[in-house]
Design a protein around this motif. Structure first.
Motif, PDB file in Angstrom:
ATOM      1  N   TYR A  26       0.836  -1.200   0.000  1.00 13.98           N
ATOM      2  CA  TYR A  26       0.000   0.000   0.000  1.00 13.98           C
ATOM      3  C   TYR A  26       0.874   1.255   0.000  1.00 13.98           C
ATOM      4  CZ  TYR A  26      -2.420   3.739   2.568  1.00 13.98           C
ATOM      5  OH  TYR A  26      -2.887   4.956   3.007  1.00 13.98           O
ATOM      6  N   GLU A  27       1.872   1.278   0.875  1.00 11.55           N
ATOM      7  CA  GLU A  27       2.734   2.454   0.988  1.00 11.55           C
ATOM      8  C   GLU A  27       3.532   2.687  -0.292  1.00 11.55           C
ATOM      9  OE1 GLU A  27       4.878   1.532   4.575  1.00 11.55           O
ATOM     10  OE2 GLU A  27       3.242   2.231   5.861  1.00 11.55           O
ATOM     11  N   LYS A  28       3.947   1.628  -0.963  1.00 14.27           N
ATOM     12  CA  LYS A  28       4.747   1.765  -2.182  1.00 14.27           C
ATOM     13  C   LYS A  28       3.901   2.023  -3.425  1.00 14.27           C
ATOM     14  CE  LYS A  28       8.493  -0.895  -0.323  1.00 14.27           C
ATOM     15  NZ  LYS A  28       9.149  -2.162  -0.179  1.00 14.27           N
ATOM     16  N   SER A  29       2.610   1.701  -3.355  1.00 14.53           N
ATOM     17  CA  SER A  29       1.760   1.786  -4.541  1.00 14.53           C
ATOM     18  C   SER A  29       1.356   3.216  -4.893  1.00 14.53           C
ATOM     19  CB  SER A  29       0.477   0.964  -4.341  1.00 14.53           C
ATOM     20  OG  SER A  29      -0.381   1.615  -3.404  1.00 14.53           O
ATOM     21  N   GLY A  30       1.283   4.074  -3.879  1.00 10.36           N
ATOM     22  CA  GLY A  30       0.780   5.427  -4.124  1.00 10.36           C
ATOM     23  C   GLY A  30      -0.737   5.473  -4.277  1.00 10.36           C
ATOM     24  N   LEU A  31      -1.397   4.346  -4.052  1.00  6.86           N
ATOM     25  CA  LEU A  31      -2.857   4.269  -4.175  1.00  6.86           C
ATOM     26  C   LEU A  31      -3.523   4.461  -2.813  1.00  6.86           C
ATOM     27  CD1 LEU A  31      -3.041   1.042  -6.371  1.00  6.86           C
ATOM     28  CD2 LEU A  31      -3.412   3.384  -7.162  1.00  6.86           C
ATOM     29  N   GLU A  32      -4.813   4.818  -2.852  1.00  3.42           N
ATOM     30  CA  GLU A  32      -5.585   4.839  -1.620  1.00  3.42           C
ATOM     31  C   GLU A  32      -5.776   3.388  -1.170  1.00  3.42           C
ATOM     32  OE1 GLU A  32      -9.145   7.615  -1.586  1.00  3.42           O
ATOM     33  OE2 GLU A  32      -8.767   7.350  -3.730  1.00  3.42           O
ATOM     34  N   LEU A  33      -5.858   3.181   0.139  1.00  7.19           N
ATOM     35  CA  LEU A  33      -6.002   1.819   0.658  1.00  7.19           C
ATOM     36  C   LEU A  33      -7.290   1.165   0.161  1.00  7.19           C
ATOM     37  CD1 LEU A  33      -4.689  -0.371   2.294  1.00  7.19           C
ATOM     38  CD2 LEU A  33      -5.625   0.655   4.362  1.00  7.19           C
ATOM     39  N   LYS A  34      -8.339   1.953  -0.026  1.00 10.35           N
ATOM     40  CA  LYS A  34      -9.609   1.364  -0.480  1.00 10.35           C
ATOM     41  C   LYS A  34      -9.483   0.752  -1.879  1.00 10.35           C
ATOM     42  CE  LYS A  34     -11.729   5.694  -2.041  1.00 10.35           C
ATOM     43  NZ  LYS A  34     -12.802   6.641  -1.771  1.00 10.35           N
ATOM     44  N   LYS A  35      -8.460   1.139  -2.643  1.00  3.00           N
ATOM     45  CA  LYS A  35      -8.232   0.553  -3.972  1.00  3.00           C
ATOM     46  C   LYS A  35      -7.762  -0.901  -3.877  1.00  3.00           C
ATOM     47  CE  LYS A  35      -8.857   4.265  -6.563  1.00  3.00           C
ATOM     48  NZ  LYS A  35     -10.052   4.421  -7.350  1.00  3.00           N
ATOM     49  N   PHE A  36      -7.374  -1.338  -2.676  1.00  3.72           N
ATOM     50  CA  PHE A  36      -6.924  -2.717  -2.480  1.00  3.72           C
ATOM     51  C   PHE A  36      -8.094  -3.661  -2.205  1.00  3.72           C
ATOM     52  CE2 PHE A  36      -2.913  -0.691  -2.301  1.00  3.72           C
ATOM     53  CZ  PHE A  36      -1.953  -1.661  -2.542  1.00  3.72           C
ATOM     54  N   PHE A  37      -9.310  -3.120  -2.096  1.00  2.00           N
ATOM     55  CA  PHE A  37     -10.478  -3.962  -1.824  1.00  2.00           C
ATOM     56  C   PHE A  37     -11.123  -4.443  -3.107  1.00  2.00           C
ATOM     57  CE2 PHE A  37     -10.134  -2.057   2.320  1.00  2.00           C
ATOM     58  CZ  PHE A  37     -10.606  -3.037   3.173  1.00  2.00           C
ATOM     59  N   ASN A  38     -11.517  -5.706  -3.109  1.00  2.00           N
ATOM     60  CA  ASN A  38     -12.265  -6.299  -4.210  1.00  2.00           C
ATOM     61  C   ASN A  38     -13.731  -5.905  -4.020  1.00  2.00           C
ATOM     62  OD1 ASN A  38     -13.427  -7.895  -6.166  1.00  2.00           O
ATOM     63  ND2 ASN A  38     -13.070  -9.822  -5.089  1.00  2.00           N
ATOM     64  N   THR A  39     -14.065  -4.702  -4.487  1.00  4.63           N
ATOM     65  CA  THR A  39     -15.397  -4.145  -4.227  1.00  4.63           C
ATOM     66  C   THR A  39     -16.509  -4.881  -4.954  1.00  4.63           C
ATOM     67  OG1 THR A  39     -15.069  -2.520  -5.992  1.00  4.63           O
ATOM     68  CG2 THR A  39     -14.512  -1.837  -3.744  1.00  4.63           C
ATOM     69  N   SER A  40     -16.172  -5.690  -5.957  1.00  2.00           N
ATOM     70  CA  SER A  40     -17.218  -6.430  -6.666  1.00  2.00           C
ATOM     71  C   SER A  40     -17.408  -7.834  -6.098  1.00  2.00           C
ATOM     72  CB  SER A  40     -16.899  -6.501  -8.167  1.00  2.00           C
ATOM     73  OG  SER A  40     -15.660  -7.140  -8.354  1.00  2.00           O
TER      74      SER A  40
ATOM     75  N   LYS B 273     -17.992   1.053   5.525  1.00  2.00           N
ATOM     76  CA  LYS B 273     -16.897   0.882   6.487  1.00  2.00           C
ATOM     77  C   LYS B 273     -15.581   1.461   5.952  1.00  2.00           C
ATOM     78  CE  LYS B 273     -15.004  -1.423  10.090  1.00  2.00           C
ATOM     79  NZ  LYS B 273     -15.129  -0.896  11.416  1.00  2.00           N
ATOM     80  N   VAL B 274     -15.299   1.235   4.659  1.00  2.00           N
ATOM     81  CA  VAL B 274     -14.021   1.706   4.114  1.00  2.00           C
ATOM     82  C   VAL B 274     -13.927   3.232   4.090  1.00  2.00           C
ATOM     83  CG1 VAL B 274     -13.557  -0.355   2.723  1.00  2.00           C
ATOM     84  CG2 VAL B 274     -14.732   1.569   1.688  1.00  2.00           C
ATOM     85  N   LYS B 275     -15.064   3.908   4.156  1.00  2.00           N
ATOM     86  CA  LYS B 275     -15.053   5.374   4.144  1.00  2.00           C
ATOM     87  C   LYS B 275     -14.630   5.953   5.485  1.00  2.00           C
ATOM     88  CE  LYS B 275     -18.801   5.534   0.785  1.00  2.00           C
ATOM     89  NZ  LYS B 275     -20.234   5.700   0.620  1.00  2.00           N
ATOM     90  N   THR B 276     -14.880   5.208   6.565  1.00  2.00           N
ATOM     91  CA  THR B 276     -14.647   5.768   7.900  1.00  2.00           C
ATOM     92  C   THR B 276     -13.565   5.062   8.708  1.00  2.00           C
ATOM     93  OG1 THR B 276     -16.392   4.355   8.803  1.00  2.00           O
ATOM     94  CG2 THR B 276     -17.053   6.553   8.065  1.00  2.00           C
ATOM     95  N   ALA B 277     -13.210   3.856   8.321  1.00  2.00           N
ATOM     96  CA  ALA B 277     -12.248   3.073   9.108  1.00  2.00           C
ATOM     97  C   ALA B 277     -10.832   3.632   8.967  1.00  2.00           C
ATOM     98  CB  ALA B 277     -12.280   1.618   8.655  1.00  2.00           C
ATOM     99  N   SER B 278     -10.029   3.403   9.982  1.00  2.00           N
ATOM    100  CA  SER B 278      -8.620   3.809   9.933  1.00  2.00           C
ATOM    101  C   SER B 278      -7.850   2.858   9.017  1.00  2.00           C
ATOM    102  CB  SER B 278      -8.022   3.757  11.340  1.00  2.00           C
ATOM    103  OG  SER B 278      -7.910   2.408  11.768  1.00  2.00           O
ATOM    104  N   ASP B 279      -6.667   3.274   8.602  1.00  2.00           N
ATOM    105  CA  ASP B 279      -5.825   2.399   7.780  1.00  2.00           C
ATOM    106  C   ASP B 279      -5.557   1.088   8.506  1.00  2.00           C
ATOM    107  OD1 ASP B 279      -5.762   4.331   5.847  1.00  2.00           O
ATOM    108  OD2 ASP B 279      -3.627   4.785   6.044  1.00  2.00           O
ATOM    109  N   GLU B 280      -5.332   1.180   9.808  1.00  2.00           N
ATOM    110  CA  GLU B 280      -5.037  -0.015  10.608  1.00  2.00           C
ATOM    111  C   GLU B 280      -6.205  -1.003  10.544  1.00  2.00           C
ATOM    112  OE1 GLU B 280      -1.973  -1.835  12.415  1.00  2.00           O
ATOM    113  OE2 GLU B 280      -1.949   0.155  11.534  1.00  2.00           O
ATOM    114  N   GLU B 281      -7.422  -0.484  10.714  1.00  2.00           N
ATOM    115  CA  GLU B 281      -8.622  -1.339  10.650  1.00  2.00           C
ATOM    116  C   GLU B 281      -8.754  -1.960   9.251  1.00  2.00           C
ATOM    117  OE1 GLU B 281     -12.295   0.306  13.042  1.00  2.00           O
ATOM    118  OE2 GLU B 281     -11.155   2.000  12.219  1.00  2.00           O
ATOM    119  N   LEU B 282      -8.533  -1.151   8.218  1.00  2.00           N
ATOM    120  CA  LEU B 282      -8.675  -1.640   6.851  1.00  2.00           C
ATOM    121  C   LEU B 282      -7.632  -2.715   6.539  1.00  2.00           C
ATOM    122  CD1 LEU B 282      -9.454   1.679   4.935  1.00  2.00           C
ATOM    123  CD2 LEU B 282     -11.064  -0.091   5.675  1.00  2.00           C
ATOM    124  N   LEU B 283      -6.415  -2.522   7.014  1.00  2.00           N
ATOM    125  CA  LEU B 283      -5.377  -3.541   6.801  1.00  2.00           C
ATOM    126  C   LEU B 283      -5.729  -4.843   7.512  1.00  2.00           C
ATOM    127  CD1 LEU B 283      -2.236  -1.258   7.089  1.00  2.00           C
ATOM    128  CD2 LEU B 283      -2.879  -2.598   5.075  1.00  2.00           C
TER     129      LEU B 283
END
Length: 118
Positions: free
Chosen positions: A47-61, A73-83
């Motif tokens: 995530y840190e090396k990608s330059g992307l937002e963390l939510k881009k790592f989720f398979n939203t479909s 949840k992804v809109k309000t959660a901390s990076d730690e929670e999302l990881l």
């Protein structure tokens, strides 16, 4: 470090990305993202090396994403929670993830692969 290709064999996008790598003679280690998902620390590093937002790592479909109601949840959660959520189930991670330890691509767009992995 070689290229690691986290994929799900039944995923059409993963198959296209793998074919692109094969067609361009890019050697890689294929890792089944559900059987051997990246750890929380590996996800954080990518995530840190990608330059992307963390939510881009989720398979939203994905079904699991919808079942867990992660859209809000992804809109309000901390990076730690999302990881923590991502590390809990490989089916939640957008795929494929391709990395050489420095560069990271998430998903497959031919132009991005051309610019990153050729």
């Amino acid at each position: 470090m070689g290229i690691t290709f986290y994929h799900y064999p039944k995923c059409g996008t993963c198959r296209k990305a793998g074919k692109w790598l094969d067609d361009h003679n890019v050697s890689y280690e294929a890792v089944h993202i559900v059987d051997n998902p990246p750890s929380k620390d590996e996800l954080r590093s990518m995530y840190e090396k990608s330059g992307l937002e963390l939510k881009k790592f989720f398979n939203t479909s994905g079904k699991k994403y919808r079942e867990l109601g992660l859209k809000d949840k992804v809109k309000t959660a901390s990076d730690e929670e999302l990881l923590n959520i991502l590390a809990s189930d490989g089916m939640l991670i957008k795929r494929p993830i391709t990395t050489d330890g420095d560069k990271v691509t998430v998903g497959f767009k031919e132009e991005t692969f051309e610019n990153t992995w050729k």
